[in-house]
Structures are given as C-alpha cells and as structure tokens.
Scaffold this motif. Sequence first.
Motif, PDB file in Angstrom:
ATOM      1  N   GLY A 210     -49.789 -51.219  26.495  1.00 51.30           N
ATOM      2  CA  GLY A 210     -50.536 -52.688  26.788  1.00 51.30           C
ATOM      3  C   GLY A 210     -51.816 -52.551  25.953  1.00 51.30           C
ATOM      4  O   GLY A 210     -52.465 -51.713  25.306  1.00 51.30           O
ATOM      5  N   LEU A 211     -52.446 -53.750  26.365  1.00 48.06           N
ATOM      6  CA  LEU A 211     -53.937 -53.749  25.756  1.00 48.06           C
ATOM      7  C   LEU A 211     -54.861 -54.247  26.680  1.00 48.06           C
ATOM      8  O   LEU A 211     -54.429 -54.804  27.820  1.00 48.06           O
ATOM      9  CB  LEU A 211     -53.687 -54.997  24.890  1.00 48.06           C
ATOM     10  N   VAL A 212     -56.030 -53.916  26.586  1.00 50.20           N
ATOM     11  CA  VAL A 212     -57.217 -54.388  27.370  1.00 50.20           C
ATOM     12  C   VAL A 212     -58.049 -55.273  26.523  1.00 50.20           C
ATOM     13  O   VAL A 212     -58.829 -54.715  25.509  1.00 50.20           O
ATOM     14  CB  VAL A 212     -57.881 -53.267  28.129  1.00 50.20           C
ATOM     15  N   VAL A 213     -58.611 -56.627  26.799  1.00 51.68           N
ATOM     16  CA  VAL A 213     -59.247 -57.414  25.954  1.00 51.68           C
ATOM     17  C   VAL A 213     -60.376 -57.888  26.840  1.00 51.68           C
ATOM     18  O   VAL A 213     -60.160 -58.207  28.159  1.00 51.68           O
ATOM     19  CB  VAL A 213     -58.501 -58.514  25.336  1.00 51.68           C
ATOM     20  N   SER A 214     -61.406 -58.655  26.184  1.00 47.76           N
ATOM     21  CA  SER A 214     -62.245 -59.288  26.859  1.00 47.76           C
ATOM     22  C   SER A 214     -62.709 -60.609  26.191  1.00 47.76           C
ATOM     23  O   SER A 214     -62.344 -60.825  25.056  1.00 47.76           O
ATOM     24  CB  SER A 214     -63.679 -58.455  26.991  1.00 47.76           C
ATOM     25  N   VAL A 215     -62.851 -61.554  27.176  1.00 46.03           N
ATOM     26  CA  VAL A 215     -63.280 -63.020  26.722  1.00 46.03           C
ATOM     27  C   VAL A 215     -64.695 -63.324  27.022  1.00 46.03           C
ATOM     28  O   VAL A 215     -65.052 -62.925  28.047  1.00 46.03           O
ATOM     29  CB  VAL A 215     -62.242 -63.982  27.083  1.00 46.03           C
TER      30      VAL A 215
ATOM     31  N   ARG B  21     -67.529 -68.649  27.753  1.00 49.65           N
ATOM     32  CA  ARG B  21     -67.495 -69.970  27.236  1.00 49.65           C
ATOM     33  C   ARG B  21     -65.904 -69.872  27.023  1.00 49.65           C
ATOM     34  O   ARG B  21     -65.375 -71.071  27.288  1.00 49.65           O
ATOM     35  CB  ARG B  21     -68.240 -69.817  25.823  1.00 49.65           C
ATOM     36  N   GLU B  22     -65.156 -69.010  26.459  1.00 54.08           N
ATOM     37  CA  GLU B  22     -63.718 -69.156  26.258  1.00 54.08           C
ATOM     38  C   GLU B  22     -63.052 -69.279  27.882  1.00 54.08           C
ATOM     39  O   GLU B  22     -61.980 -69.975  27.560  1.00 54.08           O
ATOM     40  CB  GLU B  22     -63.323 -67.567  25.480  1.00 54.08           C
ATOM     41  N   ILE B  23     -63.423 -68.538  28.631  1.00 49.38           N
ATOM     42  CA  ILE B  23     -62.851 -68.702  30.095  1.00 49.38           C
ATOM     43  C   ILE B  23     -62.962 -70.086  30.490  1.00 49.38           C
ATOM     44  O   ILE B  23     -62.070 -70.729  30.877  1.00 49.38           O
ATOM     45  CB  ILE B  23     -63.625 -67.647  30.963  1.00 49.38           C
ATOM     46  N   LEU B  24     -64.105 -70.969  30.163  1.00 53.52           N
ATOM     47  CA  LEU B  24     -64.242 -72.251  30.569  1.00 53.52           C
ATOM     48  C   LEU B  24     -63.569 -73.026  30.009  1.00 53.52           C
ATOM     49  O   LEU B  24     -62.884 -74.054  30.530  1.00 53.52           O
ATOM     50  CB  LEU B  24     -66.041 -72.592  30.605  1.00 53.52           C
ATOM     51  N   GLU B  25     -63.370 -72.916  28.631  1.00 49.54           N
ATOM     52  CA  GLU B  25     -62.669 -73.791  27.722  1.00 49.54           C
ATOM     53  C   GLU B  25     -61.174 -73.788  28.058  1.00 49.54           C
ATOM     54  O   GLU B  25     -60.435 -74.605  28.369  1.00 49.54           O
ATOM     55  CB  GLU B  25     -62.470 -73.481  26.294  1.00 49.54           C
ATOM     56  N   ALA B  26     -60.624 -72.520  28.582  1.00 51.57           N
ATOM     57  CA  ALA B  26     -59.108 -72.390  28.809  1.00 51.57           C
ATOM     58  C   ALA B  26     -59.014 -73.208  30.175  1.00 51.57           C
ATOM     59  O   ALA B  26     -58.048 -73.531  30.449  1.00 51.57           O
ATOM     60  CB  ALA B  26     -58.798 -71.088  29.099  1.00 51.57           C
ATOM     61  N   LYS B  27     -60.079 -72.802  31.145  1.00 57.01           N
ATOM     62  CA  LYS B  27     -60.162 -73.471  32.582  1.00 57.01           C
ATOM     63  C   LYS B  27     -59.868 -74.945  32.483  1.00 57.01           C
ATOM     64  O   LYS B  27     -58.943 -75.382  33.028  1.00 57.01           O
ATOM     65  CB  LYS B  27     -61.044 -73.107  33.328  1.00 57.01           C
TER      66      LYS B  27
ATOM     67  N   GLU C  81     -58.585 -70.936  39.254  1.00 56.78           N
ATOM     68  CA  GLU C  81     -60.095 -70.482  39.289  1.00 56.78           C
ATOM     69  C   GLU C  81     -60.564 -69.745  38.000  1.00 56.78           C
ATOM     70  O   GLU C  81     -59.542 -69.310  37.091  1.00 56.78           O
ATOM     71  CB  GLU C  81     -60.517 -69.707  40.340  1.00 56.78           C
ATOM     72  N   PRO C  82     -61.649 -69.830  37.674  1.00 56.93           N
ATOM     73  CA  PRO C  82     -62.122 -69.275  36.278  1.00 56.93           C
ATOM     74  C   PRO C  82     -61.692 -68.026  35.916  1.00 56.93           C
ATOM     75  O   PRO C  82     -60.891 -67.787  34.759  1.00 56.93           O
ATOM     76  CB  PRO C  82     -63.558 -68.964  36.570  1.00 56.93           C
ATOM     77  N   ALA C  83     -61.457 -67.046  36.836  1.00 57.93           N
ATOM     78  CA  ALA C  83     -60.913 -65.491  36.631  1.00 57.93           C
ATOM     79  C   ALA C  83     -59.515 -65.692  36.071  1.00 57.93           C
ATOM     80  O   ALA C  83     -59.167 -65.034  35.015  1.00 57.93           O
ATOM     81  CB  ALA C  83     -60.971 -64.664  37.491  1.00 57.93           C
ATOM     82  N   SER C  84     -58.836 -66.572  36.687  1.00 52.71           N
ATOM     83  CA  SER C  84     -57.294 -66.987  36.226  1.00 52.71           C
ATOM     84  C   SER C  84     -57.228 -67.278  34.804  1.00 52.71           C
ATOM     85  O   SER C  84     -56.435 -67.132  33.996  1.00 52.71           O
ATOM     86  CB  SER C  84     -56.516 -67.664  37.190  1.00 52.71           C
ATOM     87  N   ALA C  85     -58.160 -68.309  34.305  1.00 52.80           N
ATOM     88  CA  ALA C  85     -58.220 -68.995  33.024  1.00 52.80           C
ATOM     89  C   ALA C  85     -58.505 -67.925  32.049  1.00 52.80           C
ATOM     90  O   ALA C  85     -58.154 -68.315  30.824  1.00 52.80           O
ATOM     91  CB  ALA C  85     -58.971 -70.063  33.025  1.00 52.80           C
ATOM     92  N   ALA C  86     -59.014 -66.904  32.288  1.00 51.00           N
ATOM     93  CA  ALA C  86     -59.186 -65.693  31.312  1.00 51.00           C
ATOM     94  C   ALA C  86     -57.830 -65.264  30.551  1.00 51.00           C
ATOM     95  O   ALA C  86     -57.742 -64.860  29.292  1.00 51.00           O
ATOM     96  CB  ALA C  86     -59.751 -64.327  31.988  1.00 51.00           C
ATOM     97  N   THR C  87     -56.777 -65.516  31.339  1.00 46.20           N
ATOM     98  CA  THR C  87     -55.641 -65.092  30.538  1.00 46.20           C
ATOM     99  C   THR C  87     -55.035 -65.886  29.485  1.00 46.20           C
ATOM    100  O   THR C  87     -54.877 -65.526  28.224  1.00 46.20           O
ATOM    101  CB  THR C  87     -54.421 -65.263  31.520  1.00 46.20           C
ATOM    102  N   LEU C  88     -55.530 -67.544  29.525  1.00 46.03           N
ATOM    103  CA  LEU C  88     -55.071 -68.199  28.432  1.00 46.03           C
ATOM    104  C   LEU C  88     -56.028 -68.020  27.322  1.00 46.03           C
ATOM    105  O   LEU C  88     -55.522 -68.038  26.227  1.00 46.03           O
ATOM    106  CB  LEU C  88     -54.993 -69.638  28.853  1.00 46.03           C
ATOM    107  N   ALA C  89     -57.254 -67.695  27.812  1.00 46.51           N
ATOM    108  CA  ALA C  89     -58.135 -67.540  26.965  1.00 46.51           C
ATOM    109  C   ALA C  89     -57.805 -66.177  25.803  1.00 46.51           C
ATOM    110  O   ALA C  89     -58.058 -66.188  24.626  1.00 46.51           O
ATOM    111  CB  ALA C  89     -59.805 -67.393  27.227  1.00 46.51           C
ATOM    112  N   ALA C  90     -57.481 -65.286  26.330  1.00 43.41           N
ATOM    113  CA  ALA C  90     -57.018 -64.148  25.781  1.00 43.41           C
ATOM    114  C   ALA C  90     -55.659 -64.428  24.799  1.00 43.41           C
ATOM    115  O   ALA C  90     -55.754 -63.831  23.803  1.00 43.41           O
ATOM    116  CB  ALA C  90     -56.818 -62.989  26.700  1.00 43.41           C
ATOM    117  N   ILE C  91     -54.875 -64.994  25.354  1.00 45.45           N
ATOM    118  CA  ILE C  91     -53.677 -65.336  24.537  1.00 45.45           C
ATOM    119  C   ILE C  91     -54.081 -66.291  23.098  1.00 45.45           C
ATOM    120  O   ILE C  91     -53.707 -65.661  22.285  1.00 45.45           O
ATOM    121  CB  ILE C  91     -52.782 -66.131  25.295  1.00 45.45           C
ATOM    122  N   ARG C  92     -55.040 -67.203  23.482  1.00 40.86           N
ATOM    123  CA  ARG C  92     -55.425 -67.703  22.330  1.00 40.86           C
ATOM    124  C   ARG C  92     -55.902 -66.803  21.440  1.00 40.86           C
ATOM    125  O   ARG C  92     -55.787 -66.901  20.099  1.00 40.86           O
ATOM    126  CB  ARG C  92     -56.047 -68.922  22.676  1.00 40.86           C
ATOM    127  N   LYS C  93     -56.929 -65.947  21.849  1.00 46.64           N
ATOM    128  CA  LYS C  93     -57.656 -65.088  21.021  1.00 46.64           C
ATOM    129  C   LYS C  93     -56.635 -63.957  20.299  1.00 46.64           C
ATOM    130  O   LYS C  93     -56.905 -63.834  19.011  1.00 46.64           O
ATOM    131  CB  LYS C  93     -58.820 -64.230  21.977  1.00 46.64           C
TER     132      LYS C  93
END
Length: 419
Positions: free
Chosen positions: A319-324, A327-333, A344-356
Amino acid sequence: MTTTWQECDDCAHRLDERDAAVRCPHCAGLLSVHHAPVLTGNALREHFATSPSPSGVWRFGAVVMPDAGADMVSHPEGNTPLIERQQLARWADVTRLQFKHEGHNPTGSFKDRGMTVAMTQARRVGASAVACASTGNTSASLAAYAAQAGLPALAIIPEGQIALGKLAQTLAYGARTVMIDGDFDDCLRLMDAVSAELGVYLVNSVNPWRIEGQKTIGLDLLRQRQWQSPDWIVLPAGNLGNTAALGKAIDEAMTWGLITRRPRIVAVQAEGAAPFADAFARGFDRLVPAEAHTIATAIKIGAPASYARGVRAIRSTDGLVVSVSDREILEAKVAIDAAGVGCEPASAATLAAIRKLRRAGTIAEDDDIVAILTGHLLKDPTIVTELHGSDSTVPGLANRPVRIANTLDAVAAVLFPAQ
Ligand code: F0G
C-alpha cells in the motif's frame, strides 16, 4: 464452530476470548483476535450470504465474534451502500470509482461497526463502565451503544476541537463527557491511565474487538462486489485503527480463500497531521509524533496508537500512505457534497488523494477504486456553513444563501435572472 482467541502482537502471549484485558498483561503490547473458522472459501461466502442477521457486522459474526449470544448489542449497523457517481469519477479523472459510505451507519460513522462488537465484549466480560478518548465519532458511537447496553459511559474529548454534530450526539446519547485543555493525543494518554487505574473498560481502537468490528467494512464491500477485489481501497487515517482493521480483513480474506487478489490500501492523512505519511516516506524507519493541525478534526492526531499495525497493513498490501492539504480536502468535500453524496471533511481526503495520485500517474485512469467515506456530512455542520457563507474559504465554489423580499417576484428574479 470457529475457534477464537486473543494474542499479543508483541510477545504472542495467548488469552481466552473472554479475557477482559485490553492490553497484554505481560508486556502491555496490543492484543489481536485470532480465528480458525471451520468454513473457508465458497462455503464461508455462502454462510455470510445466507445469514439471517439484519446487521452488516454480525452477518460476518463467524469471523468477528462467533459466540456473542445474548450479550450482543446491535442497533443494527453496517450494510452501508456502495455508491457510484460519474461526476466524482470525472473530478478525479478516473473511470471506475465507488464510495463505501459509512456515514449511513446509525450514528453516522464507521465507528458503529467496531462499537457493536466492543460493547458486546464489555457485556461478556461484565464491565461496569465503558470509556474512550475521541475526536468525536468514537464518543458519539460509544454513547449510543452504551445507552443501549445500559452501561455508564465516559468520553474524554479535546475542548473546542471536535465537530458540533459529534459533540451533540455524545451529550444527547448520555455519555459523561469531560473536556480537557489539550489535543486528542493528550486525551488518549489520560484515558490509558484512567482505564488502567480506575477499571473502566476501554473501547478505543486499541481494543482488539473494535478492530474485529471495523474489519467488516472490508468484508462488506468485498461481498457487495461478489468478492472481486478492487485495485485500490482508499481511506482516511488518524489513529490507524481503521487502517489496521482493513489490513486484517484483507489478510484474513486471502487466508480463508474469500478473495484471490489483495487490493492495495491507500491511507490518507491531512498534511498538518501526517506522522504516518512522513514515516512511510522514510521507509517506515520510526514514528515521529508531531503536534497536529488540520480542519479535518476527525484525523487531527499526532501520535497514532496503532502505528505498528498500520505499518503492517500497508506493507502486506503493498500500500501507500499519502497526505493532502486542507485546501485539497475542502475542494473534494465540496465536490462530494454537491454530488448529493455528502461526507465530513476527513472522509473527503480520500477523493483528494485519488485525484492527486492520478495526476502523479500512480493510479491509472481505469484502475478499479473504492474510497471509504467514514462519516456523514452533518457531523460537521460548522465547516459547511463556513464553506458556503459570506466569508467562504472556497469563494468560487460556495453555494451562498440569498436573502430576498417575501414576494413571488423576488423568487422569480432569483430563479430566472435577467439575461
Ligand atoms: N474518519 C473519521 C470520520 C474518523 O472519525 C476517524 C477517527 C478516522 C477517519 C480515522 O480512523 O483513527 O482509525 O485511523 N476518529 C477517531 C474518533 C479518532 O475518536 O472518533 P483511525
């Protein structure tokens, strides 16, 4: 019938499944639950498929807690939907994207999956009170399940650092709620002492039964996909209990012949609270705890308690561990919310990471991806009003309310502005 026992991760000391210890009595290491199910492969899949349980956790009871019996405390929970929205796949420039929406659980987060099992264990061992430290979702879930179990509950939370919806739930469901001047990491340290000295039963995710419940997110989504593994499973990571649980689900699903291919886990942290991502970048040399800062309060954690288990989950799934960034979290949310899915915001980190990861070329356009949305939109209403209010943090994306006169004409003017 499955044979089940508890075992220390560090010294392999074995305990009966009904032992009340949350840590190893010899070396204080973390305990894991082990199962040797009688059924495997197709027979086990069939056993899950034909379960009469209304719960998406207890459907998998044979590999979670086979002998819960009359002690079971279930809402029920689980059976959350797998959601597809083309606009969100396009947003991240991928074609095969599903969301496992854990916000559809009874208290609005994935924590209910772990809590139903931990609360059942609390009853099995005759606990007199249950307790947790929390960034809000665990305490909301603790409070609801303790109310159902008829057990007094204690929640230790960082003052001013948990989202409004979560605080409301924790209070309303009746947990004794104490706030300290400190962060989540301080709360967890205090809670460790409270559980050791005052004899309350700890249900933070260091509790092995929480992990058993939470691993059913993985089992549930694999079952919904007819046991076809995706290429990637992406989830937000804070204290790392959930990363550990997903890794355990994948390991066991391989061992028991439920799947034939391991999905790769992507654990996502917020840039200001990324000790796991930083350690990953250094080849997992060691954990360097840090003070955490992020708008995603659920994962505002600087010293994850399940670090070693998290490392194991990432390694065993390649696997991988990434950070976002926030701002990226809010855009995804904003994108997830505007698609009518919401989280909620933490959950949106997933979509932000996929885009990244897509932009970096790590994820291919047609990779098969499941993102776990861990919590409901209404958990954090404050951030929503900030996003869409007059001082919006994302002005171009804000959906501001419009104040108008109480007339039909004024409504018409908003609906059909002059060209
Ligand atoms: N997403 C949400 C919505 C959470 O509430 C949490 C953790 C996580 C992700 C991260 O999971 O800690 O297992 O890595 N919330 C905890 C709590 C810490 O107290 O509610 P993790």
